[in-house]
Design a protein around this motif. Sequence first.
Motif, PDB file in Angstrom:
ATOM      1  N   UNK A   5      53.294  35.231  34.493  1.00 17.09           N
ATOM      2  CA  UNK A   5      52.122  35.130  35.360  1.00 17.09           C
ATOM      3  C   UNK A   5      51.286  36.404  35.285  1.00 17.09           C
ATOM      4  N   UNK A   6      49.968  36.209  35.328  1.00 14.93           N
ATOM      5  CA  UNK A   6      49.012  37.302  35.475  1.00 14.93           C
ATOM      6  C   UNK A   6      48.336  37.124  36.826  1.00 14.93           C
ATOM      7  N   UNK A   7      48.543  38.051  37.731  1.00  9.10           N
ATOM      8  CA  UNK A   7      47.970  37.855  39.070  1.00  9.10           C
ATOM      9  C   UNK A   7      47.584  39.148  39.761  1.00  9.10           C
ATOM     10  N   UNK A   8      48.026  40.292  39.268  1.00  8.81           N
ATOM     11  CA  UNK A   8      47.791  41.547  39.969  1.00  8.81           C
ATOM     12  C   UNK A   8      46.932  42.505  39.171  1.00  8.81           C
ATOM     13  N   UNK A   9      46.496  43.561  39.850  1.00  6.97           N
ATOM     14  CA  UNK A   9      45.836  44.652  39.165  1.00  6.97           C
ATOM     15  C   UNK A   9      44.335  44.598  39.138  1.00  6.97           C
ATOM     16  N   UNK A  10      43.720  43.586  39.762  1.00  8.21           N
ATOM     17  CA  UNK A  10      42.275  43.444  39.684  1.00  8.21           C
ATOM     18  C   UNK A  10      41.712  43.043  41.052  1.00  8.21           C
ATOM     19  N   UNK A  11      40.557  43.601  41.388  1.00  5.31           N
ATOM     20  CA  UNK A  11      39.903  43.264  42.651  1.00  5.31           C
ATOM     21  C   UNK A  11      40.808  43.530  43.847  1.00  5.31           C
ATOM     22  N   UNK A  12      40.875  42.610  44.794  1.00  2.00           N
ATOM     23  CA  UNK A  12      41.735  42.817  45.963  1.00  2.00           C
ATOM     24  C   UNK A  12      43.220  42.855  45.613  1.00  2.00           C
ATOM     25  N   UNK A  13      43.564  42.355  44.418  1.00  2.07           N
ATOM     26  CA  UNK A  13      44.958  42.370  43.974  1.00  2.07           C
ATOM     27  C   UNK A  13      45.332  43.677  43.277  1.00  2.07           C
ATOM     28  N   UNK A  14      44.392  44.599  43.173  1.00  9.02           N
ATOM     29  CA  UNK A  14      44.667  45.926  42.606  1.00  9.02           C
ATOM     30  C   UNK A  14      45.204  46.816  43.706  1.00  9.02           C
ATOM     31  N   UNK A  15      46.352  46.474  44.182  1.00  6.79           N
ATOM     32  CA  UNK A  15      46.941  47.097  45.368  1.00  6.79           C
ATOM     33  C   UNK A  15      48.434  47.251  45.123  1.00  6.79           C
ATOM     34  N   UNK A  16      48.961  48.426  45.411  1.00  5.52           N
ATOM     35  CA  UNK A  16      50.368  48.670  45.139  1.00  5.52           C
ATOM     36  C   UNK A  16      51.293  47.740  45.883  1.00  5.52           C
ATOM     37  N   UNK A  17      50.991  47.464  47.137  1.00  2.00           N
ATOM     38  CA  UNK A  17      51.827  46.543  47.900  1.00  2.00           C
ATOM     39  C   UNK A  17      51.802  45.151  47.295  1.00  2.00           C
ATOM     40  N   UNK A  18      50.600  44.680  46.918  1.00  2.00           N
ATOM     41  CA  UNK A  18      50.509  43.342  46.332  1.00  2.00           C
ATOM     42  C   UNK A  18      51.297  43.269  45.036  1.00  2.00           C
ATOM     43  N   UNK A  19      51.141  44.263  44.161  1.00  2.00           N
ATOM     44  CA  UNK A  19      51.871  44.241  42.887  1.00  2.00           C
ATOM     45  C   UNK A  19      53.371  44.222  43.140  1.00  2.00           C
ATOM     46  N   UNK A  20      53.833  45.013  44.098  1.00  2.00           N
ATOM     47  CA  UNK A  20      55.263  45.065  44.377  1.00  2.00           C
ATOM     48  C   UNK A  20      55.794  43.722  44.874  1.00  2.00           C
ATOM     49  N   UNK A  21      55.156  43.157  45.912  1.00  2.00           N
ATOM     50  CA  UNK A  21      55.749  41.930  46.457  1.00  2.00           C
ATOM     51  C   UNK A  21      55.415  40.693  45.624  1.00  2.00           C
ATOM     52  N   UNK A  22      54.321  40.707  44.867  1.00  2.00           N
ATOM     53  CA  UNK A  22      54.055  39.561  43.992  1.00  2.00           C
ATOM     54  C   UNK A  22      54.994  39.580  42.783  1.00  2.00           C
ATOM     55  N   UNK A  23      55.323  40.764  42.255  1.00  2.00           N
ATOM     56  CA  UNK A  23      56.281  40.841  41.155  1.00  2.00           C
ATOM     57  C   UNK A  23      57.658  40.371  41.612  1.00  2.00           C
TER      58      UNK A  23
END
Length: 314
Positions: A5-23
Amino acid sequence: MKVGITCGGIGPYADGNFIRYSARAAEAAGFAHYWLPEHVIQFAAYPESTYPYAAGSGQEMPEQSDDAPLQWDDDTYAMADVRSPLVDPVMGMAWAAAATSTIEVGSNILVLPQRNPVFLAKELASLDSFSGGRVVLGVGVGWAKEEFDALGLDFSTRGKRTDEAIVALRRLWLDETSSYHGHHFDFAGAYSFPKPLRTGGVPILIGGESRPAMRRVARLADGWLPYNLPIDQAPQVIAELKAMTREAGRDPEALRIIKIVYSNASLDDLKRYRDAGVTEFNLASSGELPFEEAGVKAKFAEFAETIVGPIGEL
């Protein structure tokens, strides 16, 4: 079959918390890899460049609600707000790897000719050794001349720089004493440790559907990351890629061919891609994911039932 999946790292998803819990949610849902995109800098317009997917990607994107966190369209790169953040993919991969234990972490794609391979080899080897051999390097030559100009690099030589960088990376990863003599990169008697944990070094997969990109896959890469590959063209294009690979003296059946798809792809279409030679899939979020952790967990649990499970049975 596997799916990432590609879902993090851009726009509102460029957020450390989001990357951590989405991964973590992706790993729990059974996704095999977690990918992050790259652009080192953005501009409001690209007058000297042609976005390669301006005519679309050959796929229908899922419909977005008006309140989707990220409004995205694949027929133009310039975002509505050029201040929308994009994280460095290697940093994002490290963040995702530290939060997980089994899922591969990759770049889709890193613009390789903008990087010095000596530095990049050390970064990725360190991350691969830390993560237990879970790094995948997806690369491309880049399309935005404005980026290269800002970095002080010659846009016209990006293909040759990419070829040299791939060879240099492998020398630094695989040889105890590394040497490489090219036009753009040159070193001798170099010791670069740690080495990647994964046997053979970090896998290098190449994005892009142009003939030069496919020839580069055939000659140098461990796999291909196609985006614009319409389903009716896939059998012929993949057969051509395999023929090129065979002519280069390499095993075409060893290639990882990871096709980007959206969440609305039908199971019948995925089967047709599999039959054409696609070996894995990469689910590209088109901005429809919720941002909050509870919403992400719920959506990934849904993906486990509707996407990961069915693809795993193909």
